[in-house]
Design an enzyme around this catalytic site. Structure first.
Site, PDB file in Angstrom:
ATOM      1  N   GLU A 163       0.910  -1.073  -0.066  1.00  0.00           N
ATOM      2  CA  GLU A 163       0.037  -0.030  -0.037  1.00  0.00           C
ATOM      3  C   GLU A 163       0.947   1.145   0.037  1.00  0.00           C
ATOM      4  O   GLU A 163       1.899   1.241   0.878  1.00  0.00           O
ATOM      5  CB  GLU A 163      -0.699   0.082   1.360  1.00  0.00           C
ATOM      6  CG  GLU A 163      -2.018  -0.933   1.163  1.00  0.00           C
ATOM      7  CD  GLU A 163      -2.716  -0.794   2.491  1.00  0.00           C
ATOM      8  OE1 GLU A 163      -3.640  -0.076   2.560  1.00  0.00           O
ATOM      9  OE2 GLU A 163      -2.649  -1.799   3.637  1.00  0.00           O
ATOM     10  N   ARG A 210       5.503 -13.371   9.576  1.00  0.00           N
ATOM     11  CA  ARG A 210       6.099 -12.078   9.265  1.00  0.00           C
ATOM     12  C   ARG A 210       7.326 -12.052  10.013  1.00  0.00           C
ATOM     13  O   ARG A 210       7.465 -12.856  10.958  1.00  0.00           O
ATOM     14  CB  ARG A 210       5.038 -11.095  10.281  1.00  0.00           C
ATOM     15  CG  ARG A 210       4.099 -10.421   9.616  1.00  0.00           C
ATOM     16  CD  ARG A 210       3.197  -9.280  10.442  1.00  0.00           C
ATOM     17  NE  ARG A 210       2.341  -8.426   9.562  1.00  0.00           N
ATOM     18  CZ  ARG A 210       2.513  -7.596   9.365  1.00  0.00           C
ATOM     19  NH1 ARG A 210       3.957  -6.903   9.110  1.00  0.00           N
ATOM     20  NH2 ARG A 210       1.493  -6.614   8.679  1.00  0.00           N
ATOM     21  N   LYS A 257       2.929   2.219  10.889  1.00  0.00           N
ATOM     22  CA  LYS A 257       3.010   3.688  10.242  1.00  0.00           C
ATOM     23  C   LYS A 257       2.517   4.687  11.221  1.00  0.00           C
ATOM     24  O   LYS A 257       3.040   5.782  11.334  1.00  0.00           O
ATOM     25  CB  LYS A 257       2.127   3.753   8.956  1.00  0.00           C
ATOM     26  CG  LYS A 257       2.861   2.732   7.838  1.00  0.00           C
ATOM     27  CD  LYS A 257       1.639   2.257   6.963  1.00  0.00           C
ATOM     28  CE  LYS A 257       2.255   1.183   6.056  1.00  0.00           C
ATOM     29  NZ  LYS A 257       1.128   0.655   5.011  1.00  0.00           N
TER      30      LYS A 257
END
Length: 769
Positions: free
Chosen positions: A265, A480, A490
């Site tokens: 993204e 992950r 973020k």
């Protein structure tokens, strides 16, 4: 009040507040966890420690036969079951033995109850495992697959605590690396491997050496992967009467080529976890002579900025990969809209007017508009497209239930925000759940490689492709990659910037890829680190020093040497052996003089580190002191103290010394670095940004991650001195400052004023926990 009580109860088990709140949204899970926690408290008669809390959560989330809850809680609370492996065995036992009564003797034997694995047994098992692989380990060093050592040790000690085994492996391997004198053959092989790897990355635009290493570690997983065109052989893959025809068309288009994609993204900067995804997606395609798309998932214009698109592309290429093609979800907006209309026509989607807050959680009420007529939904969806609804007033939802119980995920929502590529052409935008699998289908992706949290979307992935009768790729999940002492969210990085704790996304104390580049981490080192981690199904949280070790491996062979002084002390050589300064030839790499030399001046006035002199040295001090001469590196001279010059405050201001040839007397105890006629520069010394391993864990850091900042994470030396060999250095050039560490030129540098970031110290700081 009941919700608050449960929240307090769950955080008392060691869950983060966020995870506790998410758990409360799942009615069945929260009820089972609450019952387990209350029973455990009654048994213990005290608070529940975090280890027990973790097992109780694992039990509540995985147990299907609720009749066995009380039985298993009693074993956990009494510490008879105290490891994850024992819990897994217990859950498997009650699943495979549904009838009453349970044979307690057999149960306890199968679950390792009463089996105590001592630290000595773990130490012995790990030592035996390491000895079996010692030759290969000493050659490959940190390139070696440490997971292999873990796996073999755990096979011997089935009921041992996995964390204790990992700690022992890390400790013994670290000791071996530090203490072992590498043979010349091993050194030569390692140097040749590193040179070949660096050459491949720079010349071929691919991380060839690292990819091979990654693939070697991936074999166990990769063998499960389907061959192109054989999607239907994958467990869980859903077939329809059209599947084989679609696969045939797919093979005609791709020619049987492996195709992957990296789909970020564009609403933030990539971090170290993305490096694993980049290596896996691009590396898997490259290793199989395939292609990998870089596809921007640009379906949320509110959060997307041009700088993020540029930065993401830069980081992918910086890591050594070249996308086959750069694409955007917005490339396919027309096709995605047409398919949404078709989905409505087939009775598989409907326009809904429930508000966002009504759709949240695990148990939302079914939509009262789920069964509205197809024609009505078609007209309303067209009205959404024409801007006749306000934001949040209408959505398009798909008729399916996902693995996590989420019902009818949203496919389209209204947003009156101009898009960076399509402008005002659209006021409705597709969601990830709708877009991702269809973009994979359009690009004929063969292996859609995702992190583990997307496993709950696998059913919607298959369902949507099949509902539209389009080619359906296969989604594979892997764990992950996270790091201790770091945050990568973020939102939280923006909080750090707003609080002034860091300068921006590329502050060298962060673990974004732009920050690591600015700090001086070579891309090859990051790829090597990802290769060492491997592709695991479980989430992996690594220690930062393992990444730093990979950095040292690369910089040791690629960063030329220079000399710099952080806190200077002036030294006058009263009997300097020449009428003017001498030019000293210093090897760029002392261990390999074939890599060339650079020239530095040697004059009567030199500067040394203030810590390299003591008037009254403590025992063991080997540098300059009264009656204790030292050598000056690379000069061939030894200096001896004659006079100490002090200021009015009593502080030492300078030294006067005499010098002699190093071969004209006894060899000194130490050789120190120095500079003469130096450049003044700024040097930034970095330490960990956070003080605790898990700064986001409210149990470990009750005040939140912003309260855990390390006040010593940045030390700026504004008037450091460096030798003139670096005068023409450019941003991101890297050096080893002798005896100090590895440093990289910061982009803040300008003509006449260099700024250096310390990348890593020369060796791991033993003072770090």
């Amino acid at each position: 009040m009941a919700t608050l009580d449960s929240l307090s109860l769950f955080t008392g088990l060691g869950l983060s507040e966020h995870k506790a709140r998410e758990t409360l949204k799942n009615t069945a899970l929260s009820a089972q966890l609450r019952e387990a926690a209350i029973q455990a408290q009654q048994t213990l008669g005290s608070t529940i420690d975090k280890g027990t809390g973790t097992l109780l959560y694992g039990l509540a989330s995985r147990l299907r036969d609720t009749r066995r809850l009380s039985f298993l809680v009693s074993y956990i609370a009494s510490k008879k079951i105290h490891t994850e492996s024992q819990l897994s065995a217990a859950l498997e036992y009650v699943r495979s033995h549904p009838l009453d009564p349970i044979d307690l003797v057999d149960f306890e034997q199968e679950c390792g109850v009463g089996v105590m694995v001592t630290p000595e047994q773990i130490e012995e098992a790990v030592e035996a495992t390491i000895n079996r692989h010692r030759p290969q380990l000493l050659v490959e060093r940190y390139h070696f697959n440490m997971g292999l050592l873990m796996g073999e040790a755990r096979a011997v000690l089935k009921w041992a605590d996995g964390k204790m085994i990992k700690h022992e492996v890390d400790m013994q391997v670290g000791t071996l690396m530090q203490c072992w004198g590498f043979s010349q053959v091993a050194k030569a092989r390692l140097q040749e491997t590193d040179r070949r790897t660096a050459k491949d990355v720079m010349e071929n635009g691919e991380a060839a050496g690292q990819t091979l290493s990654l693939m070697e570690q991936l074999r166990g997983e990769a063998l499960k992967f389907h061959k192109p065109g054989e999607n239907y052989k994958t467990p869980g893959y859903v077939t329809t009467p059209h599947t084989m025809d679609l696969l045939k068309q797919h093979m005609e288009i791709t020619g049987g080529q492996v195709r992957t994609r990296f789909p970020p993204e564009p609403n933030g900067i990539l971090h170290i976890g993305h490096a694993k995804a980049i290596n896996f997606n691009f590396g898997y395609a490259k290793a199989n002579n395939g292609i990998c798309f870089l596809r921007f998932d640009d379906t949320n214009p509110e959060k997307e900025e041009a700088k993020f698109f540029t930065a993401i592309y830069d980081m992918v290429t910086w890591l050594g990969y070249t996308p086959y093609k750069v694409t955007y979800a917005s490339d396919y907006f027309d096709q995605l809209y047409a398919w949404a209309v078709e989905l409505i026509r087939r009775g598989q989607a409907y326009v809904c007017h429930q508000r966002g807050e009504e759709l949240k959680g695990h148990n939302p009420l079914p939509s009262p508009w789920r069964d509205r007529p197809v024609e009505e939904s078609l007209l309303l969806f067209e009205a959404m497209r024409k801007g006749k609804f306000s934001e949040g007033e209408a959505t398009l939802r798909m008729k399916l239930v996902m693995e996590d119980g989420k019902m009818d995920p949203v496919a389209y929502r209204v947003k009156y925000t101009p898009h960076h590529r399509t402008g005002d052409s659209w006021c409705i935008y597709p969601t990830y759940d709708y877009t991702h699998c269809l973009c994979d289908s359009i690009e004929h992706v063969t292996h859609s490689l995702c992190t583990k949290e997307f496993q709950a979307r696998r059913s919607s992935y298959f369902w949507l492709c099949n509902a539209l009768d389009v080619y359906c790729p296969v989604q594979w999940e892997y764990g992950r990659l996270n790091l201790h002492y770091a945050v990568v969210s973020k939102r939280k990085i923006l909080q750090l910037v707003a609080a002034g704790a860091v300068r921006d996304w590329d502050d060298p104390r962060l673990f974004t890829l732009t920050a690591l580049r600015r700090r001086g981490f070579p891309p090859e080192a990051i790829n090597n680190f990802c290769a060492r981690v491997g592709v695991t199904v479980a989430q992996t949280t690594m220690e930062p020093h393992l990444l730093e070790a990979c950095v040292r491996d690369i910089l040791n062979d690629t960063a030329p040497r220079a000399m710099a002084v952080l806190e200077s002390l002036q030294v006058l050589i009263t009997n300097f052996p020449a009428a003017k300064s001498l030019d000293i030839q210093v090897p760029n790499f002392p261990a390999d003089e074939t890599k060339g030399f650079h020239q530095v001046p040697f004059a009567p006035i030199v500067f040394i580190e203030r810590t390299d002199f003591k008037e009254e040295p403590e025992p063991g001090f080997k540098r300059l002191a009264w009656g204790q001469p030292v050598g000056l590196r690379h000069t061939g001279y030894v200096i001896e103290l004659q006079h100490v010059v002090k200021g009015s405050s009593g502080c030492v201001e300078s030294l006067e010394v005499t010098c002699r040839r190093a071969d004209a007397g006894e060899k000194p105890k130490a050789f120190i670095h120095w500079v003469s006629q130096p450049l003044t520069c700024e040097i930034r010394l970095y330490e960990r940004l956070f003080q605790h391993k898990n700064p986001e864990d409210p149990v470990e850091v009750p005040g939140g991650f912003l309260s855990d900042l390390n006040p010593a994470s940045l030390q700026v030396v504004e008037a450091a001195l460096v030798d003139r060999s670096v005068a023409l250095a450019q941003p991101f050039d890297k050096f080893q400052f002798e005896r100090l560490g590895y440093f990289s030129v910061d982009p803040d540098s300008h003509q006449g004023q260099l700024v250096f970031n310390r990348t890593v110290t020369l060796k791991e700081d033993p003072g770090k926990v």
